[in-house]
Design a protein around this motif. Structure first.
Motif, PDB file in Angstrom:
ATOM      1  N   ALA A  93      79.633  16.688 -12.926  1.00 38.80           N
ATOM      2  CA  ALA A  93      79.294  15.369 -13.470  1.00 38.80           C
ATOM      3  C   ALA A  93      79.447  15.353 -14.984  1.00 38.80           C
ATOM      4  O   ALA A  93      79.779  14.325 -15.576  1.00 38.80           O
ATOM      5  CB  ALA A  93      77.866  15.004 -13.082  1.00 38.80           C
ATOM      6  N   ALA A 114      82.031  14.604  -2.455  1.00 38.29           N
ATOM      7  CA  ALA A 114      81.699  14.277  -3.844  1.00 38.29           C
ATOM      8  C   ALA A 114      82.926  14.360  -4.761  1.00 38.29           C
ATOM      9  O   ALA A 114      82.826  14.099  -5.955  1.00 38.29           O
ATOM     10  CB  ALA A 114      80.617  15.232  -4.356  1.00 38.29           C
TER      11      ALA A 114
ATOM     12  N   ARG B  65      75.880  12.304  -5.024  1.00 33.31           N
ATOM     13  CA  ARG B  65      76.598  11.034  -5.140  1.00 33.31           C
ATOM     14  C   ARG B  65      76.391  10.441  -6.531  1.00 33.31           C
ATOM     15  O   ARG B  65      76.057   9.264  -6.673  1.00 33.31           O
ATOM     16  CB  ARG B  65      76.088  10.050  -4.077  1.00 33.31           C
ATOM     17  CG  ARG B  65      76.502  10.412  -2.656  1.00 33.31           C
ATOM     18  CD  ARG B  65      75.902   9.468  -1.645  1.00 33.31           C
ATOM     19  NE  ARG B  65      74.484   9.702  -1.475  1.00 33.31           N
ATOM     20  CZ  ARG B  65      73.972  10.648  -0.674  1.00 33.31           C
ATOM     21  NH1 ARG B  65      74.752  11.420   0.032  1.00 33.31           N
ATOM     22  NH2 ARG B  65      72.668  10.806  -0.575  1.00 33.31           N
ATOM     23  N   ALA B  67      78.475   9.654  -8.784  1.00 33.10           N
ATOM     24  CA  ALA B  67      79.427   8.598  -9.141  1.00 33.10           C
ATOM     25  C   ALA B  67      78.991   7.243  -8.597  1.00 33.10           C
ATOM     26  O   ALA B  67      79.300   6.198  -9.167  1.00 33.10           O
ATOM     27  CB  ALA B  67      80.816   8.950  -8.620  1.00 33.10           C
ATOM     28  N   GLN B  68      78.261   7.261  -7.487  1.00 35.56           N
ATOM     29  CA  GLN B  68      77.813   5.996  -6.891  1.00 35.56           C
ATOM     30  C   GLN B  68      76.428   5.571  -7.373  1.00 35.56           C
ATOM     31  O   GLN B  68      75.884   4.570  -6.898  1.00 35.56           O
ATOM     32  CB  GLN B  68      77.788   6.113  -5.368  1.00 35.56           C
ATOM     33  CG  GLN B  68      79.159   6.167  -4.709  1.00 35.56           C
ATOM     34  CD  GLN B  68      79.657   7.598  -4.561  1.00 35.56           C
ATOM     35  OE1 GLN B  68      78.937   8.472  -4.108  1.00 35.56           O
ATOM     36  NE2 GLN B  68      80.903   7.824  -4.965  1.00 35.56           N
ATOM     37  N   HIS B  70      73.457   3.853  -9.160  1.00 40.49           N
ATOM     38  CA  HIS B  70      73.358   2.580  -9.865  1.00 40.49           C
ATOM     39  C   HIS B  70      71.908   2.210 -10.145  1.00 40.49           C
ATOM     40  O   HIS B  70      70.982   2.770  -9.560  1.00 40.49           O
ATOM     41  CB  HIS B  70      74.081   1.470  -9.097  1.00 40.49           C
ATOM     42  CG  HIS B  70      73.569   1.261  -7.714  1.00 40.49           C
ATOM     43  ND1 HIS B  70      72.451   0.514  -7.443  1.00 40.49           N
ATOM     44  CD2 HIS B  70      74.002   1.717  -6.518  1.00 40.49           C
ATOM     45  CE1 HIS B  70      72.232   0.514  -6.143  1.00 40.49           C
ATOM     46  NE2 HIS B  70      73.152   1.240  -5.550  1.00 40.49           N
TER      47      HIS B  70
END
Lengths: 425, 313
Positions: A93, A114, B65, B67-68, B70
Motif C-alpha cells: 500500500a 489484492a 482491501r 484500495a477499496q 472509503h
C-alpha cells in the motif's frame, strides 16, 4: 547423517549445499547458464519459525547469491508468518513491497485478489521442469481451477495422527481409521490422573484446523460451488459435537485443553500425558527423539467415504511491483531445487512438492513421511480461496474456546463459523 | 532576545519592534529553529500517525482491501455501540486498570518504606527489587505462563505437594483465574517502578520532621499518616494517573499469556484493537483505539482537574 527419522542434520545439508550449487535443478545449472545476465537486486521477505530456520534461509539465499554473478537477493526473515502478511500488505500500500515474498497457501488468494501477487504462469509454462510437480500441487498453485499458476510452493505440511503404539497394544486397540473409532479410542485409552486420550488444542485458529479434514471427509464443503455456506448443516454440527464432547463429556482430552497451544501439547505428548495427537509431520523429529518406536502414525481419521489428509503448501511468490520478474523467477526455481528443499523442507519435517525430490532417502526411510507420501492422493486443503476464508480463520478462535467452556453450544459455534464464512461479523 | 508585543500605556508597542534593526528581528526565529527539528520529528512519528488513525477510524479500511477503502463517517463508532466485545471490553479494561494499579500501589508503598530503612545489604535488596521491572514484559509473561501451566507448571506442583490442591488446575483456562494470574504477573513486573519512585520521594522528606514528631510523642502510624503520606500524595496521584493510562493501553502480558481468552474474557479495549489489527481490519481497529484514547483523555482531564483542586492546591 540421517537418523532414524530419516532427517539429516543441518551440518550435512550445509556441507552439500555449496558443492551442489551448479546441479541444483535436474538438467539445469545456475552457475553455468543464468537466464538473467545483468546486475539485479531483489528483496525477499519471508518468515522464520525460529533462529535455526532463519539460519537455513540465510544460508540458502547466500548459496543462491554465490551460485551466479548477476542476481543479488537481500533477505528479510525476521518475522513470523502472520507478521509477514501484514508487512507485505502495508508495504504494498505504501509502494514499497518486496520483489518476492514467502506465503502459506491460506494467504495466496488474498494476495492475488489484492493485486499484490503476480501470477508466475507465463514463466512457469516455459520452464522445462514444470512437469516435475505433483498434479495436485499444480492445482494448489492455481488456488482456483480457472486461474493461472500463481506461485511456487517449496514444501507441503501434511497432518497425520500420532499415537502411542505401546498403549494401544497394551489395550488391545488398533489405531483408528474412522472418526467414530477415533472418538471411541480416545475414550477407551484415557487413564484419569495419568494420561488423556487425545491432546486437544484450544488456543487460536490452529485448534480447529485438525478437524477440517474430518469435516471435509464427512462431506462438508464449507462453501459449495454456488457460494452457499454449508458449515452449519447437521453433518458439520455432528462432527463438532463429537470433537468438543471429548473435552466436555468423555473427558478424554486433557483438562487444560482450553488454554493449550503447541508448546503445551508437545510437552504433553513428550512426557506421556496423551495418547493421540493430530499434527503436522514437522513434529516427527522431536517426537521420535523423545519417544522412539512408542510413537507411531496413521492418516488422520475420516468421517465418510472420501479420505482427506490436510496438507498445506508453503512457498514464494513474485509481487506485481517487482521490476525484474525473470530474475525473481530464477530465484524461485532455486528455492524449489534439491538443496534448499533439503534444508528448508525435509530437515524441518516438511515434504517436497516435486516428484524428483520425493525419492530422497530421508523421506523413504521415515515412517511418518511415508504415511503422508503413501496418501498423497488425499492431500487436501479447505477452500482457502473463498473470499471470506480469512474472515473465518482470523476470527473464529475465541468462539472455539467459548464452545469448549460450554458458553455456546457446538451448533452455535458452527452457526458463528458459517456467519463468518458468509462475511458477516 | 524576545520582543514582547503588548499594550504599553494604552498604546500598542508594535512600532518599537518595527524599528528594531533587521538582524535583531531575525533573531526572533532562532528559538523556533531550535525546537523545529523535534517538532518535525513529533509531527512525523506522533501527530501524523494519530491523525491518520482518526482518519482510518472513519473508513472501512482492511489491509486486504486497502484500495477499496472509503469514508464511512461515524459508522464504525455506531457499530461499537452494538459490539458486545467492545462493550464488555470497557469493564475488562476498568477491571484490569483497577486491579493492577491499586495492587501495585498497595505493594509499592510498604516496599518503598522498607527500602528506605537502613539495614545491611540494602543496595543489593534495592537492586533485586528492581529486577522484575528490568525484565522484558514478554519474558515475564512467558515465565508466568509456564509457571501456571496446567500440565507442567511449577505452581501446580507446589500447591499439590503442600496439599492445597488435589490435582493440577488449568489456571489459564478459566475466565477469572486467567485474569488473576495475568494481573499478578503484571503487578510483579510493574510494582518496582512505583516502589523506586516512592523511595526517591521518601528520601527527600527532612528527617527533622520525624525527629520533632517523635519528641512530641507521635506514634509510628501517626508519623506515617501526618508526615510521610502527605509528602507522598502528589507523587502517588501522578503515578496513579500515569499507570492507569499505561495499563489501559497495555497489550503484551495479556496477549502473550491469554490471547485475550479464554473466549473474550480478557479482551481489554487495547487488546481488542490489537486483535482487530491482526485480523487486518485497520479501520474498525482504529475506531476502537480512538474511542479508548478519547475516554482516557476525558478521564485524565477530569482527574487532573480534581487533583489541582485538592492534592496539588
Amino acid at each position: 547423517m540421517p537418523d532414524d527419522t530419516g532427517v539429516a542434520s543441518r551440518r550435512t545439508a550445509l556441507k552439500t549445499l555449496g558443492l551442489a550449487a551448479a546441479a541444483m535443478v535436474p538438467g539445469r545449472g545456475f552457475a553455468q547458464a543464468p537466464a538473467v545476465r545483468k546486475k539485479v537486486s531483489l528483496a525477499f521477505w519471508t518468515w522464520s519459525d525460529n533462529p535455526s530456520h532463519q539460519k537455513m534461509l540465510v544460508d540458502s539465499v547466500d548459496a543462491f547469491n554465490k551460485s551466479q554473478s548477476f542476481i543479488t537477493v537481500a533477505l528479510d526473515a525476521g518475522s513470523r508468518t502472520m507478521e509477514v502478511q501484514q508487512k507485505v500488505l502495508v508495504a504494498f500500500a505504501a509502494g514499497a513491497a518486496p520483489d518476492i515474498a514467502g506465503a502459506v497457501q491460506t494467504h495466496i488468494q488474498d494476495y492475488f485478489n489484492a493485486g499484490i501477487l503476480w501470477p508466475i504462469d507465463p514463466l512457469f509454462q516455459k520452464w522445462d521442469q514444470k512437469a516435475d510437480y505433483f498434479p495436485n500441487i499444480l492445482a494448489f498453485m492455481r488456488s482456483k481451477p480457472e486461474q493461472p499458476i500463481l506461485y511456487m510452493p517449496q514444501r507441503i505440511l501434511p497432518y497425520i495422527l500420532y499415537y502411542r503404539a505401546d498403549w494401544f497394544d497394551a489395550a488391545g486397540l488398533k489405531p483408528p481409521a474412522t472418526y467414530d473409532a477415533f472418538i471411541a479410542a480416545a475414550r477407551q485409552i484415557t487413564k484419569p490422573g495419568e494420561h488423556a486420550g487425545y491432546a486437544m488444542r484450544g488456543v487460536d485458529y490452529y485448534a480447529v484446523q485438525p478437524i477440517e479434514p474430518i469435516w471435509g471427509s464427512a462431506g462438508v464443503q464449507f462453501v459449495t460451488a454456488d457460494g452457499k455456506v454449508d458449515f452449519a448443516d447437521p453433518t458439520a454440527v455432528t462432527v463438532t459435537e463429537k470433537w468438543i464432547g471429548m473435552f466436555t463429556k468423555d473427558k478424554s482430552a486433557q483438562a487444560s485443553a482450553i488454554s493449550d497451544g503447541y508448546p503445551q501439547l508437545f510437552s504433553l505428548m513428550e512426557r506421556g500425558g496423551a495418547a493421540m495427537w493430530i499434527y503436522g509431520t514437522h513434529a516427527n523429529p522431536q517426537l521420535n527423539a523423545a519417544l522412539g518406536d512408542r510413537i507411531q502414525g496413521v492418516p488422520t481419521p475420516n468421517a465418510g467415504q472420501t479420505p482427506r489428509m490436510l496438507a498445506n503448501p508453503e512457498g514464494d511468490f513474485i509481487t506485481t511491483s517487482c521490476k525484474e520478474k525473470e530474475a525473481a523467477f530464477e530465484f524461485l526455481q532455486f528455492m524449489g531445487s534439491a538443496d534448499p528443499v533439503g534444508m528448508l523442507a525435509i530437515s524441518r519435517g516438511y515434504l517436497p512438492v516435486r516428484k524428483s525430490l520425493s525419492n530422497d532417502p530421508r523421506i523413504q526411510g521415515n515412517r511418518f513421511f511415508k504415511i503422508a507420501t503413501d496418501h498423497a492422493d488425499t492431500w487436501w486443503t479447505p477452500p482457502f480461496s473463498w473470499q471470506n476464508w480469512a474472515n473465518y480463520q482470523n476470527k473464529i478462535a475465541p468462539y472455539w474456546q467459548q464452545a469448549l467452556r460450554q458458553e455456546i453450544t457446538p451448533k452455535q459455534w458452527n452457526e458463528q463459523a458459517a456467519a463468518l464464512l458468509r462475511g458477516e461479523g | 532576545m524576545t520582543v514582547h508585543v503588548g499594550k504599553i500605556g494604552g498604546h500598542i508597542a508594535l512600532g518599537a519592534a518595527m524599528r528594531l534593526p533587521r538582524h535583531r528581528r531575525r533573531m526572533d526565529f532562532l528559538p523556533y529553529a531550535f525546537v523545529a527539528p523535534i517538532l518535525l520529528l513529533l509531527a512525523a512519528i506522533s501527530f501524523y500517525p494519530s491523525l491518520y488513525a482518526v482518519w482510518l477510524s472513519t473508513t472501512n479500511a482492511s489491509l486486504l482491501r486497502l484500495a477499496q477503502a472509503h469514508f464511512v463517517g461515524l459508522h464504525n463508532f455506531v457499530r461499537l455501540a452494538g459490539d458486545s466485545v467492545f462493550l464488555n471490553g470497557l469493564w475488562h479494561t476498568l477491571r484490569w486498570d483497577l486491579t493492577v494499579v491499586l495492587s501495585e500501589l498497595a505493594l509499592a508503598v510498604p516496599v518503598a518504606l522498607f527500602l528506605n530503612q537502613k539495614f545491611p545489604g540494602r543496595a543489593l535488596v534495592r537492586a533485586a527489587v528492581v529486577l522484575p521491572y528490568i525484565l522484558p514484559p514478554a519474558v515475564t509473561a512467558l515465565l508466568w505462563l509456564y509457571m501456571f501451566d496446567g500440565n507442567f507448571g511449577v505452581m501446580n506442583d507446589l500447591l499439590v505437594r503442600v496439599g492445597l490442591q488435589e490435582h493440577y488446575v488449568a489456571w489459564l483456562s478459566g475466565g477469572t483465574s486467567s485474569f488473576l494470574v495475568t494481573a499478578a504477573a503484571m503487578v510483579w513486573s510493574g510494582m518496582p517502578l512505583m516502589a523506586i519512585v516512592l523511595l526517591a520521594v521518601l528520601q527527600t522528606i527532612p528527617t527533622e520532621l520525624y525527629e520533632a514528631a517523635s519528641v512530641d510523642g507521635a506514634s509510628a502510624w501517626q508519623r506515617f499518616r501526618r508526615i510521610t503520606l502527605p509528602h507522598l500524595r502528589p507523587t502517588i496521584a501522578f503515578l496513579l494517573l500515569l499507570r492507569t493510562i499505561w495499563m489501559s493501553n497495555y497489550i503484551d502480558m495479556i496477549f502473550i499469556m491469554t490471547r485475550g481468552g479464554p473466549g473474550f474474557s480478557n479482551y481489554t479495549e487495547s487488546v481488542y484493537s490489537f486483535m482487530l489489527t491482526q485480523q487486518l481490519e485497520v479501520g474498525y481497529s482504529s475506531a476502537v483505539a480512538v474511542a479508548l484514547a478519547l475516554a482516557l483523555m476525558a478521564a485524565s482531564a477530569f482527574y487532573v482537574r480534581h487533583l489541582s483542586r485538592t492534592v496539588l492546591a
